[in-house]
Each structure stands twice: as structure tokens, then as C-alpha cells.
Design an enzyme around this catalytic site. Sequence first.
Site, PDB file in Angstrom:
ATOM      1  N   LEU A 138       1.983   3.235   5.173  1.00 43.60           N
ATOM      2  CA  LEU A 138       2.372   3.265   3.772  1.00 43.60           C
ATOM      3  C   LEU A 138       2.941   4.616   3.364  1.00 43.60           C
ATOM      4  CD1 LEU A 138      -0.675   1.403   2.140  1.00 43.60           C
ATOM      5  CD2 LEU A 138       1.582   0.465   2.702  1.00 43.60           C
ATOM      6  N   ARG A 151       3.003   9.226   4.555  1.00 45.01           N
ATOM      7  CA  ARG A 151       2.537  10.349   5.375  1.00 45.01           C
ATOM      8  C   ARG A 151       2.325  11.565   4.495  1.00 45.01           C
ATOM      9  NH1 ARG A 151       3.501   9.140  10.807  1.00 45.01           N
ATOM     10  NH2 ARG A 151       5.037   7.500  11.184  1.00 45.01           N
ATOM     11  N   ALA A 185      -2.102  16.024   5.633  1.00 41.27           N
ATOM     12  CA  ALA A 185      -3.438  15.852   6.216  1.00 41.27           C
ATOM     13  C   ALA A 185      -3.529  14.641   7.126  1.00 41.27           C
ATOM     14  CB  ALA A 185      -4.490  15.741   5.111  1.00 41.27           C
ATOM     15  N   GLY A 186      -2.588  13.723   6.999  1.00 38.56           N
ATOM     16  CA  GLY A 186      -2.659  12.525   7.828  1.00 38.56           C
ATOM     17  C   GLY A 186      -1.721  11.437   7.357  1.00 38.56           C
ATOM     18  N   VAL A 233      -1.337   7.351   5.853  1.00 43.57           N
ATOM     19  CA  VAL A 233      -2.002   6.244   5.163  1.00 43.57           C
ATOM     20  C   VAL A 233      -1.430   4.933   5.673  1.00 43.57           C
ATOM     21  CG1 VAL A 233      -2.502   5.180   2.939  1.00 43.57           C
ATOM     22  CG2 VAL A 233      -2.380   7.678   3.120  1.00 43.57           C
ATOM     23  N   LYS A 277      -6.756   6.038   5.537  1.00 45.89           N
ATOM     24  CA  LYS A 277      -6.161   7.364   5.712  1.00 45.89           C
ATOM     25  C   LYS A 277      -6.643   7.916   7.033  1.00 45.89           C
ATOM     26  CE  LYS A 277      -4.668  11.556   3.634  1.00 45.89           C
ATOM     27  NZ  LYS A 277      -4.148  12.101   2.387  1.00 45.89           N
ATOM     28  N   ASP A 315      -7.699  19.008  -5.185  1.00 47.55           N
ATOM     29  CA  ASP A 315      -6.270  18.839  -4.907  1.00 47.55           C
ATOM     30  C   ASP A 315      -5.664  17.812  -5.862  1.00 47.55           C
ATOM     31  OD1 ASP A 315      -3.948  19.536  -3.570  1.00 47.55           O
ATOM     32  OD2 ASP A 315      -4.185  18.017  -2.024  1.00 47.55           O
TER      33      ASP A 315
END
Length: 413
Positions: free
Chosen positions: A15, A17, A20-21, A23, A36, A130
Site C-alpha cells: 500500500l 513505503r 521505517a518500512g 505497509v 507495517k 511523529d
Amino acid sequence: MARKIGSRYTANQILGRGSAGTVWLGEGPEGPVAIKLLREDLASDQELVGRFVQERTALLGLEHPNVVSVRDLVVDGNDLALVMDLVRGTDLRTRLDRERRLAPEAAVAIVADVADGLAAAHAAGVVHRDVKPENVLLDMQGPLGPGGSHPALLTDFGVAKLIDSPRRTRATKIIGTPDYLAPEIVEGLPPRAAVDIYALATVLYELLAGFTPFGGGHPGAVLRRHVTEAVAPLPGIPDELWQMIVQCLAKAPASRLRGSELGVRLRELLPLVAGMPPLDVDEPDSEPAEDEAPVTEEAAPAGERVRRRGAVPLVPGAKPADSNRDTHTSMRVPGPDELAGGARGTARVPRAAGAPRPGSARHRAVTRRRRVAVGAAAVALVAAAGVGAWLATSEDDAGATPQDTNNTAPATP
């Protein structure tokens, strides 16, 4: 291509990017979920994995209509993943990129939702750390609220805290997104609930104005502004709303509202902004480096976007980027002398719509015309004064005697 995440989940489609990673749209025992999957280098960090497990209880226990709930945390080989509720919609950044700025009623309603979610998190002892438009999801299947806004949910709880491990950042690094970092984080203090309020007020300012109050240029310049500059006022919004924004952007954490107070105050202000159109202001220019002239839009190569420049970076060797909104940017904590150096202590005032951009060809042309007009007026004034003096002298000459003209005494016989 589908992949298994632990023994209970399947990731089917990417879905989005982030730094941190990634999704994924996934499937679990109870139906569709969002997964995630953190970066491999994070998953290989045993200390981080330990912290991941320790945070499990707090993250799984966070339930609120304006929070994307974490259903599960998966640690399986090289996979480290958060399994979350799937929200059918888009994120606030996507909407902001499309519309540039929102009508005040919709902006206030969205931020009020997020404030309610933060209030629940803070009551549970969880600080997000965040808050930004990328981490606010808009539920397109939910009922429409004031100003036609969709319900807003805050996501990515715990990710910043997990990554900000002592070994990874020590006491000399900053983990966060520069545009939304509270001054106390820039100064190296531990993050408390007030940092989320500061970030959310920054988001509200951005939704109204189309730009963040202290963003633009090098991350180091952005950090300095958070600590030293006052926020520039936004014309056209009720004074009550502006004063609330100023309070939540206060340099002192104790001066800011709490999440529960912020949500209530925002909803009380909704009638004042009902039906208002989006604001009409332009983003202020970042100040160019002292040794470099600003690059104007007219001087840029055709088709190339002008990169806005900021002040000298606080982080030696830092490179300008097209965006300073990257998640979890790691920066050195600047010293007091660096924060003080070069700071003007004043806000960059937004330009009125249609006003020429300083340094542009149009701005130079306007300045040149003004100088020519002023010069012409000065010449005309001097000429008029000269003509007047000549006329006065001529009249005096016409009626004067020779003795008066020569201004000498007659000779004595």
C-alpha cells in the site's frame, strides 16, 4: 506477490513505503488488515526487537475511534511487523498535496479528531512522537463531519519510540521529522506528551496555510527556527483560533494545551470558521546562504523546479533534500552556540497572494520601476526649485538700480 507474516497473517499487496518500512494490505483470521513490515536492518537489531516486545502491552491496549488500533505485533525470523486495523481511505498528506490547503472548517475538524486520539494515548502513557499529515488517515467510508471532512485517525504509534533506542541514537541524536519537531527535542530533552501537541499545531498551521511555520531548506535551518523564531501570523482566521495555535506552538512545553483541552477548544471554534474559504497566502522564501545569491524562478532551466534554500545547516556535511519531511531523520543535537548563531529571532512573514517573490525578476522589475519613479520625482522637484529660483532672480533684476546691482558704494569725489 503474497508473503506470509508469522503464522496468522498474509501480506498480499503493498500500500505504501516509508523510511521505517513498508505497509501491506494483508489478511488475518478476522479479515483484512494493514501490516507495517519494518526494515530488515531494524528487524536484525536484537535490542530493538526486545523493545518491540516490551511495548506490546501498551500498543495493543490503545483503543480509540480516532486511533488506528494495533491488533498484533509479529516477531518471526527477519520479520518485525505491526498488524493494524485497515482504514479504507487515504492519508492527510495525499489530500494536502492535491488541494494545497484546506478550508478552515475542515482543517479544524480533522485536527480535533486527532487531538482526541492523542488525549487517549497520553492518558495511557503513550507519546506518538511523529505526528504529521502522513500519519493521519482519513476514513472515506465514515460519516462526513464539519466542512465535509472525513473522520481522521492517527496511525504509527510506537514506531518512533521503537527506532529511537539508546544504543542507536545515544544522547547526541535527534529522531523525528524536522518540520514538526518541538523545540525541546531540538535541544536534546526527552519527549513528553507536549511534543505531540506542538506537532499537531504545526499540522493545523500547514492545513490552513499550505506550508509549515518553520519549514524550508536544510534540516539544520528548520531546527534553528523551531528554537529561535516566532510563528508568523496567518491573516484571515478568527483571533481565537490564532491565539490557540500560538499557545500550542509555545517554546515552553508547559504553556501548551493538553490533548483533551485542544479537542474541546477546536470544536468550540468550529462555528467561527463555518463556511470560510481556504486562506489566500503564499509561502515565505527561505533565506539564502550568505555566500550564494538566490536562484530565481526565471533563471532556472526550463522544466526544473527551483529548490528553496535555507540557512547554513547545523549538521556538518548535511545535504539539501527535496523534502525535509522524511520520517525518523537522524540528526546531531545542535549546541547552544549553533542554535544562537545566525538566528534573527523573527518569523518569516508569509507573502500576500500575488506579491512578487523576493529576488525574482518581477520583484527586481517592480523595485527598478519604483526607483525610476522616485528618481524622476526628485529630478522634477529639483527642476521646479531651479525654475522658481530663476524666476525670483529675474524679477529682482528687473526692478533693481545699478547701485543695487553692483552692490558697491559710490566713489567719493
